[in-house]
Write a protein that holds these residues in place. Structure first.
Motif, PDB file in Angstrom:
ATOM      1  N   LYS A   1      -3.629   2.256   7.512  1.00  0.00           N
ATOM      2  CA  LYS A   1      -3.206   2.517   6.190  1.00  0.00           C
ATOM      3  C   LYS A   1      -2.890   3.899   6.075  1.00  0.00           C
ATOM      4  N   LYS A   2      -4.350   4.767   6.236  1.00  0.00           N
ATOM      5  CA  LYS A   2      -4.212   6.293   6.306  1.00  0.00           C
ATOM      6  C   LYS A   2      -3.118   6.998   6.917  1.00  0.00           C
ATOM      7  N   LEU A   3      -3.246   6.416   8.340  1.00  0.00           N
ATOM      8  CA  LEU A   3      -1.963   7.019   9.262  1.00  0.00           C
ATOM      9  C   LEU A   3      -0.752   6.761   8.750  1.00  0.00           C
TER      10      LEU A   3
ATOM     11  N   GLU B   1       0.248   6.308   5.738  1.00  0.00           N
ATOM     12  CA  GLU B   1       0.594   7.423   4.522  1.00  0.00           C
ATOM     13  C   GLU B   1       0.927   8.714   5.134  1.00  0.00           C
ATOM     14  N   LYS B   2       0.095   9.271   6.010  1.00  0.00           N
ATOM     15  CA  LYS B   2       0.557  10.542   6.539  1.00  0.00           C
ATOM     16  C   LYS B   2       2.017  10.488   7.383  1.00  0.00           C
TER      17      LYS B   2
ATOM     18  N   HIS C   1       0.876  -1.136  -0.037  1.00  0.00           N
ATOM     19  CA  HIS C   1       0.063   0.130  -0.003  1.00  0.00           C
ATOM     20  C   HIS C   1       0.868   1.276   0.149  1.00  0.00           C
TER      21      HIS C   1
ATOM     22  N   HIS D   1       1.680   4.555  -2.638  1.00  0.00           N
ATOM     23  CA  HIS D   1       1.355   5.841  -2.167  1.00  0.00           C
ATOM     24  C   HIS D   1       2.738   6.903  -2.211  1.00  0.00           C
TER      25      HIS D   1
ATOM     26  N   GLU E   1       4.485  10.626   4.541  1.00  0.00           N
ATOM     27  CA  GLU E   1       4.544  12.063   3.873  1.00  0.00           C
ATOM     28  C   GLU E   1       5.209  13.006   4.721  1.00  0.00           C
TER      29      GLU E   1
ATOM     30  N   GLU F   1       2.472  11.301  12.814  1.00  0.00           N
ATOM     31  CA  GLU F   1       3.122  12.330  11.896  1.00  0.00           C
ATOM     32  C   GLU F   1       4.089  13.122  12.514  1.00  0.00           C
TER      33      GLU F   1
END
Length: 142
Positions: free
Chosen positions: A111-113, A115-116, A17, A21, A119, A87
């Motif tokens: 997954k969303k965390l 990604e952050k 994943h 990203h 980043e 983050e």
């Protein structure tokens, strides 16, 4: 910037994943653990070698909790690695410690965390200055 990414057997899904990203963000991704049978020691070792050899600028290792990979990566001279769950920590470990590798626990971070976190880690820049004293001390330890 080139980003090496790797996983143990518990981090395969999250790695796949995050690879997509990170590529969407415009970074070149080096998958250092394309096989499914890596353990956390092997995964962290592969990422540490790729970063130390200058084949990647930063590295991300994913295992179930992140801690094992974190301990392994920090045994390598020239590597500063942090186990991160948010983050802010991902950003600040680069800014204040010049970390080149982070570890993420796939059993802890969704997954969303994740990604952050990636980043924040990849966009952060080292502040230098007074922080260099700490980085020099860390590098002398290996």
């Amino acid at each position: 910037m080139k980003v090496a990414i790797g996983n143990d057997s518990n981090g395969i899904e999250l790695k796949e994943h995050l690879k997509a990203h990170v590529e969407e963000l415009g970074y070149e991704v080096i998958d250092s653990t394309p096989d499914k049978d890596f353990n956390l020691f092997e995964a962290a070792t592969e990422i540490s070698k790729v970063v130390n050899e200058g084949k990647a600028d930063r590295g991300i290792v994913i295992d179930e909790y992140g801690v094992g990979s974190f301990m392994v990566a920090n045994k390598y001279k020239g590597i500063v690695c942090a186990n991160v769950f948010d983050e802010h920590s991902a950003k600040m470990t680069v800014r204040h410690n010049n970390a080149s590798i982070i570890t993420i626990g796939s059993g802890i971070v969704g997954k969303k965390l994740a990604e952050k976190i990636c980043e924040s880690f990849l966009h952060a820049e080292y502040d230098g200055g007074r922080h260099q004293i700490r980085v020099d001390m860390l590098n002398k330890m290996c």
